[in-house]
Every structure is written in C-alpha cells, then in structure tokens.
Design an enzyme around this catalytic site. Structure first.
Site, short mmCIF file in Angstrom:
data_model
loop_
_atom_site.label_atom_id
_atom_site.label_comp_id
_atom_site.label_asym_id
_atom_site.label_seq_id
_atom_site.Cartn_x
_atom_site.Cartn_y
_atom_site.Cartn_z
N ASP A 100 0.87 -1.18 0.00
CA ASP A 100 0.00 0.00 0.00
C ASP A 100 0.91 1.23 0.00
O ASP A 100 1.80 1.34 0.85
CB ASP A 100 -0.84 -0.10 1.29
CG ASP A 100 -1.80 1.05 1.52
OD1 ASP A 100 -1.95 1.91 0.65
OD2 ASP A 100 -2.42 1.06 2.61
N GLU A 281 2.90 7.77 1.62
CA GLU A 281 2.76 6.44 2.25
C GLU A 281 3.70 5.43 1.63
O GLU A 281 3.89 5.41 0.42
CB GLU A 281 1.31 5.93 2.08
CG GLU A 281 1.08 4.55 2.68
CD GLU A 281 -0.36 4.07 2.58
OE1 GLU A 281 -1.07 4.49 1.64
OE2 GLU A 281 -0.78 3.26 3.43
MN MN Z 1 -2.91 3.72 1.03
MN MN Z 2 -2.74 2.62 3.98
#
Ligand code: MN
Ligand code: MN
Length: 296
Positions: A100, A281
C-alpha cells in the site's frame, strides 16, 4: 507459528506486491496532468496491477484538495484534473499479501511545502522503525516534522498493519504522539502514512460513496442483492469499487446489502475545515535494526 522458510515465502509475496505498486505508482503519477481524465488514471492503475500478476488490494484512490481518502471515480466519471492537490493511493496484493503506497502531486504549483512535509514526515518515521519501537514513538516523530513545517497532522487518520486479505490490520500507527501504543516486531508488515493539512487537522465523512467491502455473508432475499453478493465475494474482505460491478439494479442491491449489514460503505473523507491535505505512504517490513521499504 510459521517456520523460517514460510516467513520468507510470505515476505517474498509482499515484496513482489510492493515492486508492482512502486512501478505502477510512478507511471500513474506521470499521467496526472491538467486536462487528463481522472477515471483513465484509476483504470490504468488497476489494469497495470493485474497485467503484472497481482490484483488491486482496493480501488485506486484519487483524492483532490480537501479530500483525504476513499475517493475513486464512478463508472462514467467525466472529471479531468485541473490545478489541484492530487493524492494517488495504490494497493496491490499477491495471494492476499498487500502493499500500500501513496504520493501527492501538486498541480497548482503552490503547495510544495505541504507535499514536502508529508514526504519528510514519512522519511523520519521510516528512520525510527526497528524491532521493538513503539507506534507512539513513530507517531510522535511524524507529528514533530509536520509541526516544524507549521502544518497539522490529521489526527483521525493513521497508518496500519497489513495482514492477509486485510488492508487495515492492527496495529494502528498514529500520525501524532500518544500514550501507550503497540510494539513493532521483526517481520511485521506495516503501512506508514502521514496526512498533512493547513486546515483543522481532522477529517469527517462526506456524502459521496464509491467504495464498499464485504462485512459478513448472510442470506438475502432480493434477487439483485443475491446476484451482487456472488460478484462481491471474489474480493473477499478487501474494498471494491462500485464501478467494478455489473450495472443492472446496482443501487438497489447495494442499498439492500448495506442495510442488511452484509457490506459497509466508505464515504469520502474531507478535511473538517476544508483545508488542503497532502499524504505520503510506504509499506515497510520491520527488521531487527531498521526496516525495509518495499514500495519505493
Ligand atoms: Mn494507502
Ligand atoms: Mn494505507
């Protein structure tokens, strides 16, 4: 418990997913330009993940300006990018093992510091992660960097653990300092994601919903809901987009499944004071003396 070899096997799947996310994210970021169709970028991301032998772990999130997350285009979305702050959040999984990652692209040319604050907070967090670190220390590190830039962290959005077919698993990794917290251990796989704003520092739910996930399977009577449930089950417990589903009687079937508690919706998340939001992220594997970034 896992033996050494199976841990390595699992981590190898995370790494493969991470490589795919990194590559697709770079290509997708270069497509984010004024005048480009938002839907085209989302579909590119999801198809590129599939072409590389993985599956999307959730719909490609493209969130603009004061929207933090949970925004993905509808099936007939005609919107194009203008001079906005664009968050591109991408997830891929191999057999349920998820990577992710997100990046912010500033098409306005006026929010470089907001973007930099999120990136620097992420870098600082990564530099303090190792076996035995507490999530409280990671959160405090993120908050410190963001405050030094003169911005606020979003207090009710956090990083998280990743587990098989679970896009958000424990522990929570806060974007602010807090008491207590969990201890990160070697081979934990976690996503670190600072959100930075010039607004209030909080998000709340908006009205738009394009993302759902299965909560628990239950018998339903409505034929359209039953047919839809069969479609939805292939995403297991991972979030899916409304635009991925067959169009026939879709709204009534979704409403029926949500009312029955079979699925949940993910309304878009907006900054409480309509401030601008940036996000950065990465997914990392915690190591004895540091961590391995798998989505770079
Ligand atoms: Mn994400
Ligand atoms: Mn995430």
């Amino acid at each position: 418990m896992w033996d050494e070899e199976s841990i390595e096997g699992v981590l190898e799947k995370y790494r493969r997913a991470g490589k795919i996310v990194a590559e697709v994210r770079k290509r997708a970021a270069s497509m984010v330009k004024e005048g480009a169709l938002i839907l085209e970028v989302a579909e590119f991301v999801e198809n590129a993940i599939r072409e590389r032998g993985a599956e999307p772990a959730f719909p490609c999130n493209i969130s603009l300006n004061e929207v933090a997350a949970h925004s993905t285009p509808s099936h007939d979305d005609k919107r194009v990018f203008s001079n906005e702050l664009v968050k591109l959040d991408i997830g891929a999984h191999i057999e349920g093992y998820i990577a992710d990652a997100a990046v912010t692209i500033d098409l306005s040319g006026e929010n470089a510091r907001l973007v930099e604050a999120a990136e620097e907070a992420l870098k600082a967090a990564i530099s303090v992660i190792h076996d035995g670190v507490s999530t409280a220390e990671v959160g405090a590190t993120i908050e410190k960097v963001i405050r030094e830039y003169g911005f606020r962290p979003i207090v009710n959005l956090s990083g998280h653990g990743l587990a098989r077919y679970m896009a958000h698993a424990p522990p929570t990794i806060p974007n602010v300092g807090q008491r207590g917290g969990a201890i990160l251990r070697e081979n934990d796989v976690v996503a670190i994601e600072p959100f930075v704003t010039n607004g209030a520092g909080k998000v709340s739910e908006g009205a738009t919903v394009e993302i759902y996930s299965l909560v628990r399977e239950k018998p339903v009577r409505l034929p359209a809901a039953r047919r839809l449930l069969v479609e939805i089950k292939k995403y297991k417990t991972l979030p899916f987009a409304k635009r991925w589903l067959p169009r026939e009687s879709l709204d009534i079937a979704l409403r029926n499944l949500e009312a029955a508690g079979v699925i949940r919706s993910y309304p878009v998340l907006r900054e409480a004071a309509r401030g601008l939001i940036s996000q950065a992220e990465h997914t990392v594997i915690v190591k004895k003396d540091g961590c391995e970034v798998i989505t770079a």
